[in-house]
Design an enzyme around this catalytic site. Structure first.
Site, PDB file in Angstrom:
ATOM      1  N   LYS A   1     -10.382  -0.872  -2.633  1.00 56.10           N
ATOM      2  CA  LYS A   1     -10.244  -1.155  -1.202  1.00 56.10           C
ATOM      3  C   LYS A   1     -10.830  -0.001  -0.412  1.00 56.10           C
ATOM      4  O   LYS A   1     -10.478   1.156  -0.633  1.00 56.10           O
ATOM      5  CB  LYS A   1      -8.777  -1.356  -0.804  1.00 56.10           C
ATOM      6  CG  LYS A   1      -8.610  -1.549   0.717  1.00 56.10           C
ATOM      7  CD  LYS A   1      -7.176  -1.820   1.121  1.00 56.10           C
ATOM      8  CE  LYS A   1      -7.046  -1.802   2.649  1.00 56.10           C
ATOM      9  NZ  LYS A   1      -5.656  -2.056   3.113  1.00 56.10           N
TER      10      LYS A   1
ATOM     11  N   LYS B   1      -7.755   3.033  -3.131  1.00 52.10           N
ATOM     12  CA  LYS B   1      -8.144   2.875  -1.726  1.00 52.10           C
ATOM     13  C   LYS B   1      -8.504   4.229  -1.133  1.00 52.10           C
ATOM     14  O   LYS B   1      -7.934   5.249  -1.498  1.00 52.10           O
ATOM     15  CB  LYS B   1      -6.968   2.229  -0.971  1.00 52.10           C
ATOM     16  CG  LYS B   1      -7.154   2.085   0.534  1.00 52.10           C
ATOM     17  CD  LYS B   1      -5.898   1.479   1.167  1.00 52.10           C
ATOM     18  CE  LYS B   1      -5.958   1.575   2.678  1.00 52.10           C
ATOM     19  NZ  LYS B   1      -4.716   1.107   3.328  1.00 52.10           N
TER      20      LYS B   1
ATOM     21  N   ASP C   1       0.851  -1.190   0.000  1.00 53.22           N
ATOM     22  CA  ASP C   1       0.000   0.000   0.000  1.00 53.22           C
ATOM     23  C   ASP C   1       0.889   1.243   0.000  1.00 53.22           C
ATOM     24  O   ASP C   1       1.818   1.335   0.811  1.00 53.22           O
ATOM     25  CB  ASP C   1      -0.888   0.040   1.251  1.00 53.22           C
ATOM     26  CG  ASP C   1      -2.076  -0.899   1.169  1.00 53.22           C
ATOM     27  OD1 ASP C   1      -2.085  -1.788   0.301  1.00 53.22           O
ATOM     28  OD2 ASP C   1      -3.008  -0.755   2.001  1.00 53.22           O
TER      29      ASP C   1
END
Length: 239
Positions: free
Chosen positions: A202, A169, A105
């Site tokens: 996400k 995300k 990430d």
């Protein structure tokens, strides 16, 4: 965005856990706490354990031989380092730990997003993606959506697609100075509308109830970041 074949409410605990990136990111955690939470996430069958890069060696033994991987975070939580330093951090992680990393990430420079510097944002993300993809490590990019307006979120999603990310995300969970909304169904739908089937989604931030968790799965979300206190709640574990 492909929706699951069955309702989230009909899924087993193990099936539901496979949607979770178990967040173990608080900087004040002791090593003993990090080990305990990593073992818990692996026992449940969570997709990954999200950890700070300093703890890769500490956590690695507890996911080896399980269905769970590690998800180190890069330039977390501000995303405001130079591209060169982001790339260096990502390269260290994927070169040394590719066997246990599920995804990496990375935080987008959301100050640049707010400045309208979308080409710079894309280039910054792409530099990290390229390093990770050399080792076949998927990348999730965090946009910190609570700091952005709707137009900025939409444009940022296209930066992620253009950069070749695998997931877009919502949040870090560490933003201050803004109202915390996190992965609301509304913001997830906006992101889904923008990326279509090009990349996965996400959601993270403020996923604290089972109802919210199940709703996002039914919408077709691919992954969710859930904090250690909320994991037993969303999975309906009586413990």
């Amino acid at each position: 965005m492909k929706k699951p074949e069955k309702k989230a409410s009909e899924m087993s605990v193990r099936e539901l856990a496979s949607y979770i990136d178990y967040s173990v990111l608080k900087p004040e955690f002791t090593e003993d706490q990090i080990i305990e939470l990593t073992k818990d996430g692996a026992a449940l069958g969570c997709a990954t354990i999200c950890i700070n890069p300093a703890y890769m060696d500490l956590c690695k033994p507890y996911v080896e031989g399980t269905d769970t991987k590690l998800c180190p975070v890069c330039d977390f939580p501000f995303g405001a380092s130079s591209t060169e330093s982001k790339v260096a951090q990502a390269k260290i992680l994927v070169d040394k730990y590719a066997d246990v990393i599920g995804e990496l990430d990375v935080v987008a420079n959301f100050g640049l997003i707010r400045s309208g510097k979308y080409e710079a944002v894309t280039n910054d993300i792409k530099a990290v993606v390229d390093v990770c993809h050399e080792k076949n490590i998927p990348v999730k990019v965090i946009f910190e959506t609570d700091a952005l307006n709707e137009e900025q979120v939409r444009r940022a999603c296209h930066c992620g697609v253009d950069a070749g990310v695998d997931f877009v995300k919502t949040s870090t969970g560490f933003l201050t100075g803004f109202e915390a909304h996190g992965a609301t169904p509304e913001i997830i739908q906006i992101m889904m509308d923008e990326v279509g089937d090009k990349v996965k989604i996400k959601g993270s931030g403020c996923i604290r109830t089972r109802e919210h968790f199940l709703k996002l799965i039914d919408m077709g979300i691919d992954r969710m970041g859930v904090g250690y206190k909320s994991v037993p709640v969303v999975l309906d574990l009586k413990r």
